[in-house]
Design an enzyme around this catalytic site. Sequence first.
Site, PDB file in Angstrom:
ATOM      1  N   THR A 102     -17.163  26.753  -4.704  1.00 30.11           N
ATOM      2  CA  THR A 102     -18.511  26.465  -4.226  1.00 30.11           C
ATOM      3  C   THR A 102     -18.602  25.015  -3.775  1.00 30.11           C
ATOM      4  O   THR A 102     -17.734  24.201  -4.079  1.00 30.11           O
ATOM      5  CB  THR A 102     -19.547  26.731  -5.335  1.00 30.11           C
ATOM      6  OG1 THR A 102     -19.170  25.996  -6.490  1.00 30.11           O
ATOM      7  CG2 THR A 102     -19.627  28.200  -5.664  1.00 30.11           C
ATOM      8  N   CYS A 103     -19.670  24.730  -3.066  1.00 28.84           N
ATOM      9  CA  CYS A 103     -19.913  23.390  -2.556  1.00 28.84           C
ATOM     10  C   CYS A 103     -19.824  22.375  -3.696  1.00 28.84           C
ATOM     11  O   CYS A 103     -20.384  22.625  -4.750  1.00 28.84           O
ATOM     12  CB  CYS A 103     -21.306  23.332  -1.943  1.00 28.84           C
ATOM     13  SG  CYS A 103     -21.796  21.689  -1.442  1.00 28.84           S
ATOM     14  N   PRO A 104     -19.162  21.263  -3.547  1.00 27.15           N
ATOM     15  CA  PRO A 104     -18.593  20.726  -2.312  1.00 27.15           C
ATOM     16  C   PRO A 104     -17.086  20.932  -2.198  1.00 27.15           C
ATOM     17  O   PRO A 104     -16.447  20.281  -1.389  1.00 27.15           O
ATOM     18  CB  PRO A 104     -18.896  19.244  -2.456  1.00 27.15           C
ATOM     19  CG  PRO A 104     -18.722  18.996  -3.928  1.00 27.15           C
ATOM     20  CD  PRO A 104     -19.184  20.253  -4.622  1.00 27.15           C
ATOM     21  N   ASP A 135     -17.890  30.409   0.403  1.00 25.35           N
ATOM     22  CA  ASP A 135     -19.204  29.797   0.176  1.00 25.35           C
ATOM     23  C   ASP A 135     -19.925  29.637   1.519  1.00 25.35           C
ATOM     24  O   ASP A 135     -19.431  28.936   2.404  1.00 25.35           O
ATOM     25  CB  ASP A 135     -19.003  28.423  -0.485  1.00 25.35           C
ATOM     26  CG  ASP A 135     -20.326  27.720  -0.736  1.00 25.35           C
ATOM     27  OD1 ASP A 135     -21.377  28.369  -0.577  1.00 25.35           O
ATOM     28  OD2 ASP A 135     -20.298  26.528  -1.087  1.00 25.35           O
ATOM     29  N   ARG A 189     -24.250  14.981   2.031  1.00 29.07           N
ATOM     30  CA  ARG A 189     -25.565  14.689   1.461  1.00 29.07           C
ATOM     31  C   ARG A 189     -25.325  14.007   0.121  1.00 29.07           C
ATOM     32  O   ARG A 189     -24.203  14.063  -0.405  1.00 29.07           O
ATOM     33  CB  ARG A 189     -26.403  15.966   1.320  1.00 29.07           C
ATOM     34  CG  ARG A 189     -25.706  17.121   0.655  1.00 29.07           C
ATOM     35  CD  ARG A 189     -26.577  18.384   0.688  1.00 29.07           C
ATOM     36  NE  ARG A 189     -25.881  19.510   0.058  1.00 29.07           N
ATOM     37  CZ  ARG A 189     -25.093  20.349   0.728  1.00 29.07           C
ATOM     38  NH1 ARG A 189     -24.911  20.201   2.025  1.00 29.07           N
ATOM     39  NH2 ARG A 189     -24.490  21.343   0.098  1.00 29.07           N
TER      40      ARG A 189
END
Lengths: 79, 377
Positions: A17-19, A44, B188
């Site tokens: 999953t992110c990141p 993802d 971000r």
Amino acid sequence: MAATYQIDKTVDAKGQTCPMPVVMLAKAIKDLKPGQVLAVYATDPGAKKDIPAWANKTGNTLLETVEEPGLLTFYIKKA
Amino acid sequence: MAWEARSSPTGCINLLHGDARNSTSITVFDAKGIHTYQPGWLYVPFGEQDPHKLQRSERRLLQRDIALLSGDAGNVVRIDPAAKQLQTADGQTHAYDYLVLATGSRNAPEEVSGFAEGADHFYSEKASLALEKKLANFTGGRIVTGVASVPYRCPPAPLEFTFMLEASLRDRGLRGSTEIHYVFPINRPFPIQSVSDFVAPLLEERGVQVHTFFNTETIDPEHKIVSSLEGEDLPYDLLVLAPPHKGQQVIIDSGLGDRDGWIPTDHNTLRVKGYEDANLFAVGDATDLPVSKSGSAAHYEGHVVAETIAAEVQHRPIRELYHGRVACFLETGHGQATFLWFDYEHPPKPPKPRRLWHLEKAALNTFYWQLIPPGRV
């Protein structure tokens, strides 16, 4: 399409999953020479936004994004 | 039954004991035998927390008839799930019926060249005390904060540190002579989009320059430059980065982890993948779960594992699964904070920073010992 690319290295970020997909990609591309192609496999959905943004920021070229059910494949040429 | 603990969810061990008191014996393996409230390290660099008050004897926190092995006797060096045995550094082999791995993570500064010499952090007692001295002597310049790589413990902490630093410098009359730069590996300032949307304007309002897609590759301590995989070089006078993290060596040595030592764990049952029938569970930082490596996640996970084992021992249906619940505060400086409450399916919706949330976090920091380890919350 994908078959036309000479892939020099792959990153398997499926299930990450992110990141993590972007982080794995950033680490892997260091080993390539300019012009070589990296294939990144991810699941993802966030990668659809993150990887193009990463390519844009770093000047590497996102050749193509291939979407299949449950799998995203990104082909990136090192600048 | 055995509980291998380095980031010890003591309250859940006590809860399990309460649930299945008459039919089980529980042994906790903890080499240090010390329970540390790590969230308190965030406040040490600002002189707001005595780190010695963040520790208690594990023995005093556990119920009396739970066995605790520490030192070499509590230092697990090998786990054999097929044989349901573990070995400790004193050469002993211990059999178990159920094993819960709470081995946590470790700081891995060696993963970034120059980190140990060139960067500071607050992810250990020693490091947070060293940073306190440097901040006290700081008279202005350029401070770079953020995250060296992911995953790392307590995801909001680098942001909290940045907000608290900005407020502290302002209070000391040093804000005008200090640039603050915040670096983060993705596009971000925080992995979760809703939190990122919440903090981005706050960072801008406070004059913090944000550098995204900054995966720290090397640190040059001599010239004081931190460089990213993406090719950006940032000079600094003080560099405060969450260090790289890894899983524990015993997990790697036992073949239970991935390349970095994180344990593949079922998102809901918390059983170790590949060992579903071996009564092997994992909680906390040690897992590869897509949630925060935080005490809060470990706390909720511990409840689920305690309930699962108690239900199996008592031959009754299992009532709980883990759905990714995490609850934590995020300090925003100037005596204010917000609150993050989320799970796998529901991202947090941070409310506007208020003094109330800061006071609630302060209350948790103070009353942690009375609430969490005894299993009251």
